[in-house]
Design an enzyme around this catalytic site. Structure first.
Site, PDB file in Angstrom:
ATOM      1  N   ASP A   1      -5.565   9.994   9.323  1.00  0.00           N
ATOM      2  CA  ASP A   1      -4.250   9.517   9.745  1.00  0.00           C
ATOM      3  C   ASP A   1      -3.850  10.110  11.082  1.00  0.00           C
ATOM      4  OD1 ASP A   1      -3.642   7.905   7.470  1.00  0.00           O
ATOM      5  OD2 ASP A   1      -3.399   9.750   6.327  1.00  0.00           O
TER       6      ASP A   1
ATOM      7  N   GLU B   1       0.862  -1.178   0.000  1.00  0.00           N
ATOM      8  CA  GLU B   1       0.000   0.000   0.000  1.00  0.00           C
ATOM      9  C   GLU B   1       0.899   1.228   0.000  1.00  0.00           C
ATOM     10  OE1 GLU B   1      -2.816   0.028   3.195  1.00  0.00           O
ATOM     11  OE2 GLU B   1      -4.016  -1.604   2.351  1.00  0.00           O
TER      12      GLU B   1
END
Length: 267
Positions: free
Chosen positions: A60, A49
């Protein structure tokens, strides 16, 4: 058959679980990314990824936010991320690459132009963090037509109807977010995650990867007992942050952690 589907089929037949590392493209600088991608494959990664740097990465945690900041200092962009994928593909035609990022850079590039460039670069899957399935009606068919796999995030509280909708639109695998909150969070309740994965399996045949909160080989091995894939991100990005001025050390630390996780998954 896509590279992702093929990879998961091969792993299933071998009774093995996928190890999926995440790094941010261009962190700590663009020249680091492709060599470490190859090194991760050698250490046992089955899929990679690759995060697309973005200035407002709301899903995040601090570790990956800072990775985006470091990459953006070098003017990294979606286009430059695709260039790195194309560079990786010159030497590796088999390891699936999933782009993970936010919708804004894709919209700025334009859906069709992004799809065309991603396909040409050798991308296999696209995980758009802030694109719920209800809003994917235009984008997902474009990905399907290009042979790119849309990948969706499943939350612990996703309803059955929502899981089924994501499974109907998605390809490759589903990404189960093992924790409520942002990437890199802690307090992982493995029994709860295992129970939830068992229920999701009754709703879809797609492979299920588990991420958020995977810090070490013990956790990876525990998740591997009930999931099809283990995704590790913040633990690797922390290695980059700790040795950002020493790329060889950062690469070694990443490889060492992945190799230990690979052995634990295969034990």
């Amino acid at each position: 058959m896509s590279r992702l589907t093929s990879t998961f089929q091969v792993l299933r037949h071998a009774n093995r679980k996928a190890l999926i590392p995440f790094i941010t493209a261009g962190d700590p600088e663009p020249g680091f990314t492709v060599p470490v991608m190859h090194a991760m494959v050698e250490a046992g990664a089955d899929v990679i990824e690759l995060g697309v740097p973005f200035s407002d990465p709301m899903a995040d945690g601090p570790v990956i936010q800072k990775a985006s900041e470091r990459a953006l200092v070098h003017h990294m962009s979606l286009g430059k991320t695709l260039d790195l994928v194309a560079e990786f593909r010159r030497a590796d035609r088999t390891t699936p690459i999933v782009l993970m990022g936010y919708l804004n850079p894709v919209e700025c590039m334009g859906y069709q132009r992004f799809v065309d460039r991603a396909k040409d670069a050798g991308v296999d899957g696209v995980l758009t963090v802030d694109m719920p399935p209800e809003e994917a009606g235009e984008f997902v068919p474009m990905l399907h037509r290009a042979g790119l796999d849309p990948i969706f995030l499943l939350a612990p509280n996703s309803s059955d109807a929502r899981v089924q909708r994501m499974a109907a639109l998605g390809r490759g695998y589903l990404y189960y977010v093992s924790l409520k909150g942002v990437t890199g969070a802690s307090h992982l309740d493995l029994a709860e995650v295992e129970s939830r994965i068992a229920h999701i399996r009754s709703l879809t045949d797609l492979p299920i990867g588990v991420g958020f909160g995977v810090k070490n080989a013990e956790t990876a091995a525990a998740i591997g007992r009930f999931a099809d894939a283990v995704v590790v991100g913040s633990a690797l990005v922390e290695k980059i942050a700790a040795a950002q001025d020493r790329p060889e050390q950062a690469r070694k630390d990443i490889v060492d952690l992945l190799a230990v996780m690979r052995r634990a998954l295969d034990a």
